[in-house]
Every structure is written in C-alpha cells, then in structure tokens.
Write a protein that holds these residues in place. Structure first.
Motif, PDB file in Angstrom:
ATOM      1  N   PHE A  62       0.833  -1.205   0.000  1.00  0.00           N
ATOM      2  CA  PHE A  62       0.000   0.000   0.000  1.00  0.00           C
ATOM      3  C   PHE A  62       0.868   1.255   0.000  1.00  0.00           C
ATOM      4  CE2 PHE A  62      -2.171   3.510   2.034  1.00  0.00           C
ATOM      5  CZ  PHE A  62      -3.333   3.574   1.296  1.00  0.00           C
ATOM      6  N   PHE A  63       1.933   1.256   0.782  1.00  0.00           N
ATOM      7  CA  PHE A  63       2.813   2.424   0.816  1.00  0.00           C
ATOM      8  C   PHE A  63       3.417   2.682  -0.569  1.00  0.00           C
ATOM      9  CE2 PHE A  63       3.831   1.710   5.600  1.00  0.00           C
ATOM     10  CZ  PHE A  63       2.582   2.211   5.910  1.00  0.00           C
ATOM     11  N   ILE A  64       3.783   1.614  -1.262  1.00  0.00           N
ATOM     12  CA  ILE A  64       4.345   1.769  -2.612  1.00  0.00           C
ATOM     13  C   ILE A  64       3.282   2.315  -3.564  1.00  0.00           C
ATOM     14  CG2 ILE A  64       5.255   0.506  -4.600  1.00  0.00           C
ATOM     15  CD1 ILE A  64       6.610  -1.394  -2.606  1.00  0.00           C
ATOM     16  N   ALA A  65       2.077   1.748  -3.502  1.00  0.00           N
ATOM     17  CA  ALA A  65       1.006   2.178  -4.404  1.00  0.00           C
ATOM     18  C   ALA A  65       0.642   3.640  -4.170  1.00  0.00           C
ATOM     19  CB  ALA A  65      -0.225   1.284  -4.224  1.00  0.00           C
ATOM     20  N   ILE A  66       0.522   4.030  -2.898  1.00  0.00           N
ATOM     21  CA  ILE A  66       0.117   5.403  -2.614  1.00  0.00           C
ATOM     22  C   ILE A  66       1.222   6.376  -2.989  1.00  0.00           C
ATOM     23  CG2 ILE A  66       0.910   5.711  -0.230  1.00  0.00           C
ATOM     24  CD1 ILE A  66      -2.589   6.563  -1.503  1.00  0.00           C
ATOM     25  N   ALA A 108      -4.819  11.433  -0.111  1.00  0.00           N
ATOM     26  CA  ALA A 108      -3.873  10.322  -0.116  1.00  0.00           C
ATOM     27  C   ALA A 108      -2.997  10.327   1.128  1.00  0.00           C
ATOM     28  CB  ALA A 108      -3.004  10.390  -1.372  1.00  0.00           C
ATOM     29  N   VAL A 109      -2.565  11.498   1.548  1.00  0.00           N
ATOM     30  CA  VAL A 109      -1.731  11.587   2.749  1.00  0.00           C
ATOM     31  C   VAL A 109      -2.518  11.121   3.971  1.00  0.00           C
ATOM     32  CG1 VAL A 109      -0.567  13.191   4.311  1.00  0.00           C
ATOM     33  CG2 VAL A 109      -0.217  13.382   1.842  1.00  0.00           C
ATOM     34  N   LEU A 110      -3.779  11.520   4.079  1.00  0.00           N
ATOM     35  CA  LEU A 110      -4.605  11.103   5.204  1.00  0.00           C
ATOM     36  C   LEU A 110      -4.798   9.586   5.209  1.00  0.00           C
ATOM     37  CD1 LEU A 110      -6.320  11.891   7.629  1.00  0.00           C
ATOM     38  CD2 LEU A 110      -8.252  12.257   6.063  1.00  0.00           C
ATOM     39  N   ALA A 111      -5.048   8.998   4.032  1.00  0.00           N
ATOM     40  CA  ALA A 111      -5.185   7.543   3.941  1.00  0.00           C
ATOM     41  C   ALA A 111      -3.893   6.854   4.349  1.00  0.00           C
ATOM     42  CB  ALA A 111      -5.570   7.147   2.516  1.00  0.00           C
ATOM     43  N   LEU A 112      -2.773   7.410   3.928  1.00  0.00           N
ATOM     44  CA  LEU A 112      -1.475   6.834   4.261  1.00  0.00           C
ATOM     45  C   LEU A 112      -1.235   6.842   5.763  1.00  0.00           C
ATOM     46  CD1 LEU A 112       1.146   5.730   3.000  1.00  0.00           C
ATOM     47  CD2 LEU A 112       2.016   8.056   2.969  1.00  0.00           C
ATOM     48  N   VAL A 113      -1.562   7.960   6.413  1.00  0.00           N
ATOM     49  CA  VAL A 113      -1.373   8.067   7.863  1.00  0.00           C
ATOM     50  C   VAL A 113      -2.264   7.060   8.591  1.00  0.00           C
ATOM     51  CG1 VAL A 113      -1.720   9.573   9.855  1.00  0.00           C
ATOM     52  CG2 VAL A 113      -0.628  10.472   7.794  1.00  0.00           C
ATOM     53  N   MET A 114      -3.529   6.966   8.190  1.00  0.00           N
ATOM     54  CA  MET A 114      -4.456   6.057   8.862  1.00  0.00           C
ATOM     55  C   MET A 114      -4.008   4.604   8.754  1.00  0.00           C
ATOM     56  SD  MET A 114      -8.250   7.550   8.083  1.00  0.00           S
ATOM     57  CE  MET A 114      -8.868   8.965   8.991  1.00  0.00           C
ATOM     58  N   LEU A 115      -3.600   4.203   7.555  1.00  0.00           N
ATOM     59  CA  LEU A 115      -3.223   2.811   7.369  1.00  0.00           C
ATOM     60  C   LEU A 115      -1.870   2.496   7.997  1.00  0.00           C
ATOM     61  CD1 LEU A 115      -4.628   2.346   3.787  1.00  0.00           C
ATOM     62  CD2 LEU A 115      -5.357   1.128   5.815  1.00  0.00           C
ATOM     63  N   SER A 116      -0.987   3.474   8.059  1.00  0.00           N
ATOM     64  CA  SER A 116       0.298   3.240   8.720  1.00  0.00           C
ATOM     65  C   SER A 116       0.103   3.033  10.222  1.00  0.00           C
ATOM     66  CB  SER A 116       1.248   4.410   8.468  1.00  0.00           C
ATOM     67  OG  SER A 116       0.752   5.604   9.043  1.00  0.00           O
ATOM     68  N   GLY A 147      -3.137  -0.592  -7.487  1.00  0.00           N
ATOM     69  CA  GLY A 147      -3.100  -1.276  -6.204  1.00  0.00           C
ATOM     70  C   GLY A 147      -4.111  -0.789  -5.202  1.00  0.00           C
ATOM     71  N   LEU A 148      -4.663   0.414  -5.398  1.00  0.00           N
ATOM     72  CA  LEU A 148      -5.514   0.990  -4.355  1.00  0.00           C
ATOM     73  C   LEU A 148      -6.779   0.173  -4.104  1.00  0.00           C
ATOM     74  CD1 LEU A 148      -5.195   4.833  -5.050  1.00  0.00           C
ATOM     75  CD2 LEU A 148      -3.935   3.417  -3.430  1.00  0.00           C
ATOM     76  N   MET A 149      -7.518  -0.162  -5.176  1.00  0.00           N
ATOM     77  CA  MET A 149      -8.765  -0.900  -4.988  1.00  0.00           C
ATOM     78  C   MET A 149      -8.505  -2.320  -4.498  1.00  0.00           C
ATOM     79  SD  MET A 149     -11.454   0.144  -7.931  1.00  0.00           S
ATOM     80  CE  MET A 149     -11.999   1.824  -8.164  1.00  0.00           C
ATOM     81  N   VAL A 150      -7.506  -2.979  -5.100  1.00  0.00           N
ATOM     82  CA  VAL A 150      -7.198  -4.357  -4.710  1.00  0.00           C
ATOM     83  C   VAL A 150      -6.784  -4.430  -3.252  1.00  0.00           C
ATOM     84  CG1 VAL A 150      -5.680  -6.318  -5.144  1.00  0.00           C
ATOM     85  CG2 VAL A 150      -6.515  -4.950  -7.048  1.00  0.00           C
ATOM     86  N   LEU A 151      -5.846  -3.595  -2.856  1.00  0.00           N
ATOM     87  CA  LEU A 151      -5.328  -3.634  -1.496  1.00  0.00           C
ATOM     88  C   LEU A 151      -6.371  -3.187  -0.485  1.00  0.00           C
ATOM     89  CD1 LEU A 151      -1.754  -2.227  -2.180  1.00  0.00           C
ATOM     90  CD2 LEU A 151      -2.422  -4.606  -1.835  1.00  0.00           C
ATOM     91  N   ALA A 152      -7.222  -2.225  -0.869  1.00  0.00           N
ATOM     92  CA  ALA A 152      -8.263  -1.768   0.054  1.00  0.00           C
ATOM     93  C   ALA A 152      -9.202  -2.912   0.412  1.00  0.00           C
ATOM     94  CB  ALA A 152      -9.040  -0.610  -0.565  1.00  0.00           C
TER      95      ALA A 152
END
Length: 515
Positions: A97-101, A193-201, A133-138
C-alpha cells in the motif's frame, strides 16, 4: 475439510467474532477509514479527469492525443492489479500500500505540473501504476481483519463509496476546473492520499516474516501486462486510428492471443504463479470471477453512455444529466449497507447476489425498452433506481463469496484477479457499445447523405429544429442497441450465478498457512 464447506457458527458477541482477536475496534475503524479513502481516490480518478479534458487540450495542445490521458491511466492501472494482489499475499498489504500510494501521489503531483501533453500522458501512466493497487489492497485489507461472515457489512461501504465517486467524479471535476484550474483535479488527491497513508500506517501492522522468501513470477507479470496492453490498445485504436479490417488491428489481436497463451503456459510451470490456475477448478472462484467481468461489462457498456442519451436525445444540460444518476447512487447506498447487515446475519450470499443481478438485468433491459419507445425522462429514473438497488446487492456479495471460497493466504491474488477481470470487462463493455453506437450512427449518416463526422458534429452545433430532431433520433436508435446489449449480458451473468455453489460464510479470519 475446507472451512468454507462447514456450517458457520452463530455470530458470537465477542470481539473475535467480528474481527481478528488481535485487532481492536479502534484499529478496525482506522483501517476501514484509510481503505475507504484509498477506494475513493481510485474511483474518482477513473472519471474526474473527463470533464477537464477540453481545458487540458487548450492549455497544453496535442488535441489528437487527448484520449491517451485516459487510456494511459487505464492501461497501467488494469495491468498491475493481479501483480499487486499476488505480491500482497507474499509480502503483506502494508508495504505494498505504501508503494502504491507513493506512486499515485507522485503521478498526481507531476500530472498537475505537466507542461506538455506528452508529459501529462506519461505522468498519468505513473499515476495508474499506483491506482492499480488501491482498490485491490483496500478490499484485501478488509479480508485481513474481518471474517467473511461479517465482511458484507463492510464491503457494502466500499460499493457505496465507489458508486458515489462514479457519479460525483464528473461533477467535482467540472467544478474544480471551472473555479480553480484543471491542474487542481490532480492536486486535490494529495491531502486525501496523505490522510489515507497516515491512517493505514497506524492501523495496519507489519506482517511477521515467514522465514523463506518466495519469488515473484516476473515473467508471468510481464506476459500478462503485454497481453492486456495489446488488447486495450486494440480496443482504443480499432475503428478509430486503424480500420477494424486492417493489418494493424490483426497484428494487435495476434499479439493479444499469443501473449495470453504464453501467460497461461507460464502460470502452469511457474513455482509461484501470479494466478494459480488450480483456483479455477474451484467453481465459486471460477464463476465469481467470470460473473464479475460480465457485470462490469454490462454496467459500463450502458451507464457510460447514459449522460450522452440524456443530453443529445432528451435535451438536458450537463448538470441535469448528472442529477439523473442520483437515484442510482441512492439505491446502491441503501441496499449495500442494509443488505450487507442482513447477509452478515444469515451467513449466505447467493440469494442476495441473485436478487441483485436480477434487478440489474431488468433495469438495463428496461433502459433499452424506454429508449426504443422514446419514454419521458422520469421513467428512466425508475430504471436507474432499480439498477442502483441491484448494484448494492450484487457486487459486494460477489466479492465476499469469492474471498470466502479461497484460503486466506490467497485472498490477495483472488481479489486482484477479480479486479483485473472487472477492469477488463469494463474496457470491453465500453469498446463494444461504442462500436455498436458508431456502426448505427454510420448507417443513419449514410441514409442522410452525410458522413459520420458530419452527423456527430451536429451534437455540438446550434442547428435547426429539424436537424436536431434527426440527430436525436439517430442517437436514440444507436444507444438503444447499447442498452439492449447490457441487458443481455447481465441476464447471462444471472444465469451463470444460478449454478454458483452456496457456501456458508466463515465466522473467523483464517490464519495463513505456510508451506
């Protein structure tokens, strides 16, 4: 005995009955919010750009290559979905996910800063590499923390988000382009995207190493990407850049079949195949993947052209045409959320899947009928409401059924393959319906002593009332064929689903099996 074939235990009141025992409710909410934001980004970027295309061409030039702004994104996002799914099974969703985002963010920023049409096309391709990757990984992330029995409650949220983004995309894109600039169509992705990255991290934990690294089937990925690219280029260029009966289209078709055959051979001998062909001996998986592609074929083959019908046949303005799709989104949100809760309670997906596909087939067939008889606008609202109700029950339950039918260690690959087939089905649906429409319009133009270009130019010109009437009749006839095809394909998907074996949804997330 496979866990999926056992009757599921009644839902327990303990946290472990709804999530993995090591996942707290707070972590679950954070992961779901981040995954929904990722889904929102991917869904929006499929169509938010469309309304900004004229401004892009005016600023950057290169009108002849404008379609590649969409095609480049579609090429890279479609070809990478199976690879993301498989690699997430091997190395974990978090890292991928980090790579995709990061790829998506970089492509968004660079697309907004593009100075030439060539740069914009290249940066859109980079953006698509991340979006794949976003839809698949989500969806796979949800499978990591929520058991199949409870998953329909959450998959409905993803379906609702996707439906809302599909309708809101053109409206948001037009508003941003008009009030700010087309460049902000891309820049608006950055904070989300940054907010999604923070939440998932925060919410996602790194998966412990399995000890033995397993190789990625790079050759298989390359062959699949080549076959998909050849097919999508054939669909994009056939009948436009080159005649269908030409050596160029024959060469692309030959390349598609040759690369696809090589891919199937490679997957049969690879030590760690990208798509394990033995999965297709699982009837739920095989039928589910096929039905997923057929559903999106039918949906995209009709709904993409609905705004065209409302504007050119019914004489609506763009904003009115967009508002016509609101009942579809409302129906989808209603059944995806309420239906998901009911499915989680009873533990069975097939009755709701059949009901959803049946409603969609009726709705799409009625669009063709109403177009044929020149029905008033309000009648189409009933069809769109029915379509939305069916979509809310169909797609999320199909995803849950497929994920429930495979071992958890392969849920990423299974989800990636399904996402790939959906993307491919959508591209085939749009291309096939576009060909039907163009062929019908060409026949009408020839009967009026005009070329196809002259007939289509009338759509943008203030011509006489008689010419407007003739043009509306031509488009009504052409689009009726598109809607009828969608109804036939969705009916076929319903018939295939009748033979889908019923498996009670598991009440826990299975641990990965090594070896």
């Amino acid at each position: 005995m496979n866990e999926a074939s056992r009757p599921a235990a009644p839902p327990a009141a303990t946290p472990g009955a709804e999530t993995r025992p090591d996942v707290t409710p707070t972590q679950l909410r954070i992961v779901l919010a981040g995954a929904l934001l990722a889904m929102l980004l991917a869904a929006l970027d499929q169509n938010i750009v469309n309304t900004a295309l004229p401004r892009m061409a005016a600023d950057l030039g290169g009108m002849a290559h404008l379609s590649w702004v969409v095609t480049a994104f579609m090429l890279t996002s479609t070809t990478t979905t199976p690879l993301y799914g498989k690699m997430s099974d091997l190395y974990g969703r978090r890292r991928l996910f980090f790579i995709a985002i990061a790829l998506f963010l970089g492509g968004s920023v660079m697309s907004g800063a593009a100075q030439t049409m060539g740069q914009l096309i290249g940066f859109r391709a980079l953006q698509g590499l991340g979006a794949g990757g976003l839809m698949v990984l989500a969806q796979a992330m949800v499978a990591d923390v929520v058991p199949p029995r409870q998953r329909p409650r959450y998959q409905g949220l993803f379906s609702g988000t996707f439906g809302l983004a599909s309708v809101a995309g053109p409206l948001v894109g037009g508003f941003i382009t008009q009030t700010l600039s087309w460049r902000w169509v891309f820049y608006v992705n950055v904070p989300i995207a940054v907010l999604a990255l923070v939440m998932l991290s925060i919410g996602l934990r790194a998966r412990p190493s399995g000890g033995v690294a397993r190789p990625v089937d790079h050759l298989g990925a390359l062959l699949l990407a080549g076959a998909t690219a050849a097919l999508l280029l054939l669909l994009a260029w056939g009948g436009t850049e080159f005649p269908w009966a030409s050596w160029q289209t024959a060469a692309m078709a030959g390349a598609t079949f040759a690369l696809a055959a090589l891919f199937l051979w490679r997957e049969s001998v690879a030590p760690e195949p990208l798509v394990r062909l033995a999965l297709f001996r699982n009837p739920v998986y095989a039928r589910g993947v096929a039905v997923g592609g057929m559903m999106v074929f039918a949906m995209m083959g009709s709904t993409v052209f609905l705004p065209l019908y409302f504007q050119l046949v019914l004489g609506m303005q763009p904003a009115e045409a967009g508002a016509m799709l609101v009942p579809q989104v409302g129906g989808m949100l209603l059944t995806s959320i309420l239906g998901g809760r009911i499915v989680s309670r009873v533990g069975r997906t097939k009755p709701f899947l059949l009901a959803g596909l049946g409603l969609e087939a009726v709705a799409l067939a009625s669009l063709g009928l109403f177009a044929w008889v020149a029905a008033p606008a309000w009648v189409f609202l009933l069809s769109l409401l029915t379509l939305g109700l069916g979509m809310g029950m169909g797609m999320p339950n199909l995803t849950t059924a497929v994920q429930n039918a495979v071992d958890h260690r392969e849920v990423g690959a299974a989800t990636g393959t399904m996402a790939f087939m959906r993307s491919l089905g959508g591209a085939l649906g749009v291309a096939t319906s576009g060909t039907i429409m163009a062929h019908s319009l060409a026949i009408t133009a020839a009967g009026q002593g005009k070329s196809l270009a002259q007939l289509t130019e009338q759509a943008a010109l203030a011509v006489s009332a008689a010419e407007q009437g003739a043009m509306a009749l031509a488009y009504r006839t052409a689009l009726t064929g598109c809607f009828a095809l969608s109804g036939v394909v969705m009916t076929a998907a319903f018939l295939v689903t009748l033979g889908l074996p019923e498996r009670t949804l598991r009440n826990r997330v299975e641990d990965e099996r090594r070896g």
